[in-house]
Design a protein around this motif. Structure first.
Motif, short mmCIF file in Angstrom:
data_model
loop_
_atom_site.label_atom_id
_atom_site.label_comp_id
_atom_site.label_asym_id
_atom_site.label_seq_id
_atom_site.Cartn_x
_atom_site.Cartn_y
_atom_site.Cartn_z
N ALA A 43 0.91 -1.20 0.10
CA ALA A 43 -0.13 -0.02 -0.05
C ALA A 43 0.77 1.16 0.00
O ALA A 43 1.98 1.16 0.40
CB ALA A 43 -1.03 0.00 1.27
N GLY A 44 0.26 2.32 -0.61
CA GLY A 44 1.12 3.79 -0.78
C GLY A 44 1.34 4.07 0.85
O GLY A 44 0.47 3.78 1.66
N GLN A 100 6.70 4.86 -0.13
CA GLN A 100 6.20 4.20 -1.49
C GLN A 100 5.09 4.63 -2.30
O GLN A 100 4.19 4.74 -1.35
CB GLN A 100 6.56 2.46 -1.29
CG GLN A 100 5.38 2.14 -0.58
CD GLN A 100 5.62 0.47 -0.20
OE1 GLN A 100 6.72 -0.30 -0.78
NE2 GLN A 100 4.68 -0.29 0.20
N PHE A 101 4.98 4.39 -3.41
CA PHE A 101 3.84 4.49 -4.05
C PHE A 101 3.12 5.95 -3.83
O PHE A 101 1.84 6.00 -3.19
CB PHE A 101 2.79 3.54 -4.21
CG PHE A 101 3.22 2.20 -4.78
CD1 PHE A 101 3.47 2.22 -6.18
CD2 PHE A 101 3.95 1.03 -4.26
CE1 PHE A 101 4.00 1.07 -6.67
CE2 PHE A 101 4.48 -0.12 -4.68
CZ PHE A 101 4.45 -0.01 -5.89
N CYS A 102 3.63 6.91 -3.58
CA CYS A 102 3.06 8.30 -2.91
C CYS A 102 2.18 8.93 -3.52
O CYS A 102 1.33 9.87 -3.00
CB CYS A 102 4.57 9.36 -2.52
SG CYS A 102 5.41 8.62 -1.51
N ARG A 103 2.14 8.63 -4.92
CA ARG A 103 1.07 9.35 -5.81
C ARG A 103 0.90 8.50 -7.04
O ARG A 103 1.65 7.67 -7.43
CB ARG A 103 1.35 10.83 -6.23
CG ARG A 103 2.73 10.84 -6.95
CD ARG A 103 2.89 12.46 -7.28
NE ARG A 103 3.02 13.41 -6.17
CZ ARG A 103 4.20 13.43 -5.65
NH1 ARG A 103 5.20 13.11 -5.97
NH2 ARG A 103 4.39 14.43 -4.80
N LYS A 104 -0.06 8.87 -7.83
CA LYS A 104 -0.44 8.24 -9.00
C LYS A 104 0.50 8.44 -9.98
O LYS A 104 1.04 9.22 -10.14
CB LYS A 104 -1.97 8.64 -9.64
CG LYS A 104 -2.12 7.62 -10.98
CD LYS A 104 -3.52 8.31 -11.47
CE LYS A 104 -3.70 7.47 -12.77
NZ LYS A 104 -5.20 7.87 -13.48
N TRP A 130 9.93 4.61 -10.96
CA TRP A 130 9.02 5.86 -10.86
C TRP A 130 7.94 5.67 -10.05
O TRP A 130 7.54 6.54 -9.06
CB TRP A 130 8.93 6.48 -12.25
CG TRP A 130 7.99 7.46 -12.33
CD1 TRP A 130 6.66 7.43 -12.85
CD2 TRP A 130 7.98 8.81 -11.48
NE1 TRP A 130 5.83 8.79 -12.50
CE2 TRP A 130 6.91 9.46 -11.69
CE3 TRP A 130 8.92 9.38 -10.78
CZ2 TRP A 130 6.52 10.76 -11.23
CZ3 TRP A 130 8.93 10.49 -10.44
CH2 TRP A 130 7.50 11.42 -10.77
N ALA A 131 7.20 4.79 -10.28
CA ALA A 131 5.89 4.40 -9.67
C ALA A 131 6.16 4.40 -8.14
O ALA A 131 5.45 4.89 -7.11
CB ALA A 131 5.11 3.43 -10.14
N LYS A 132 7.08 3.51 -7.70
CA LYS A 132 7.24 3.06 -6.38
C LYS A 132 8.05 3.99 -5.46
O LYS A 132 7.57 4.07 -4.36
CB LYS A 132 7.83 1.63 -6.14
CG LYS A 132 7.88 1.25 -4.67
CD LYS A 132 8.18 -0.14 -4.79
CE LYS A 132 8.36 -0.94 -3.20
NZ LYS A 132 8.86 -2.29 -3.11
#
Length: 272
Positions: A43-44, A100-104, A130-132
């Protein structure tokens, strides 16, 4: 957004971008990655950044077991032959968890993939990083990868072919060789990661909150110094002359503007 100026010298030093590639020729048509979403248990998390990790993978070891189309560019040899490649630049938390996964994360632009494919030879891995991780550090992928590329290009590497031929090589001896190639590193700033059978997999280089190389925090474990280390042989890498080598740490001067999420990294005492 909070704007933090980071000093970066030699962001694109000629001749250094392929420092760990015998040859690399990106395809005319850039591969398109798939979207990356948090997996199970991922989860973010938005939290303060306490330190950073620069993760360098030994490509020959990865390719010795890699299968599938995502690894074709890195491992088939048609477009490149690689030594150490950049796995990623990771923000760490203050304790044992990390943001991690701080934004879309949208799909990376083709030009961003083109600029970084010889450093991280997998479009899907670039998208994942980039995403994570990158979304917790910068508002745009260009800013995140420019920073990661500057640190990657500043690294120097020991003679890996000679080390791979050594009998009874230990993790400590390998770490010492890496430190000799990078004068501003110390053994306690490096963690060596291995696979089953004591094969070299990755090197983690630790940095503090100000992106200066620093002693690795407690909990960031690696192989023990006395453990034996095996290195999958790789291609004979070019050895750049001292005149062409970049400084070990990007110098600080007004330059790249990195937009950090204020909820991710609150600055105190006029921090950087």
């Amino acid at each position: 957004m909070l704007r933090v100026a980071l000093a970066l010298l030699a962001l694109l030093v000629p001749g250094m971008a392929l420092a760990q590639a015998v040859q690399c020729s990106p395809p005319a048509q850039m591969p398109r990655p798939r979207p990356v979403q948090p997996g199970t248990g991922e989860a973010g998390r938005i939290m303060p950044i306490g330190s950073y990790t620069l993760a360098l993978s030994w490509s020959p070891q990865y390719c010795s077991t890699a299968r599938g189309s995502d690894s074709a560019f890195q491992c088939k040899g048609r477009n490149g032959r690689f030594g150490f490649v950049l796995h990623g630049l990771w923000p760490d938390g203050v304790g044992r968890t990390w943001p991690q996964f701080c934004r879309k994360a949208d799909l990376l632009p083709r030009e961003v993939i083109r600029q970084n494919l010889c450093m991280t030879p997998s479009a899907q891995l670039l998208q994942h990083e980039w995403a994570k991780h990158g979304t917790c550090m910068a508002s745009k992928p260009e800013l995140y990868f420019d920073l990661a590329r500057a640190f990657y290009q500043s690294m120097r590497f020991p003679d890996m072919a000679a080390l791979a031929r050594r009998d009874n090589l230990t993790v400590g001896q390998f770490t010492d060789a890496f430190v000799r190639a990078n004068r501003r590193l110390r053994p306690d700033m490096i963690r060596v990661r291995t696979t089953r059978g004591n094969w070299l997999s990755e090197i983690w280089i630790c940095m503090d909150r100000a992106l200066e190389f620093a002693r690795c925090p407690a909990g960031k474990d690696g192989a023990k110094g006395a453990a034996y280390l095996r290195i999958e042989p790789g291609p004979a890498m070019p050895r750049p002359s001292p005149a062409r080598q970049a400084p070990i740490t990007p110098a600080r001067k007004p330059g790249l503007i990195l937009n950090l999420d204020p909820n991710t990294q609150p600055l105190k005492d006029g921090g950087r």
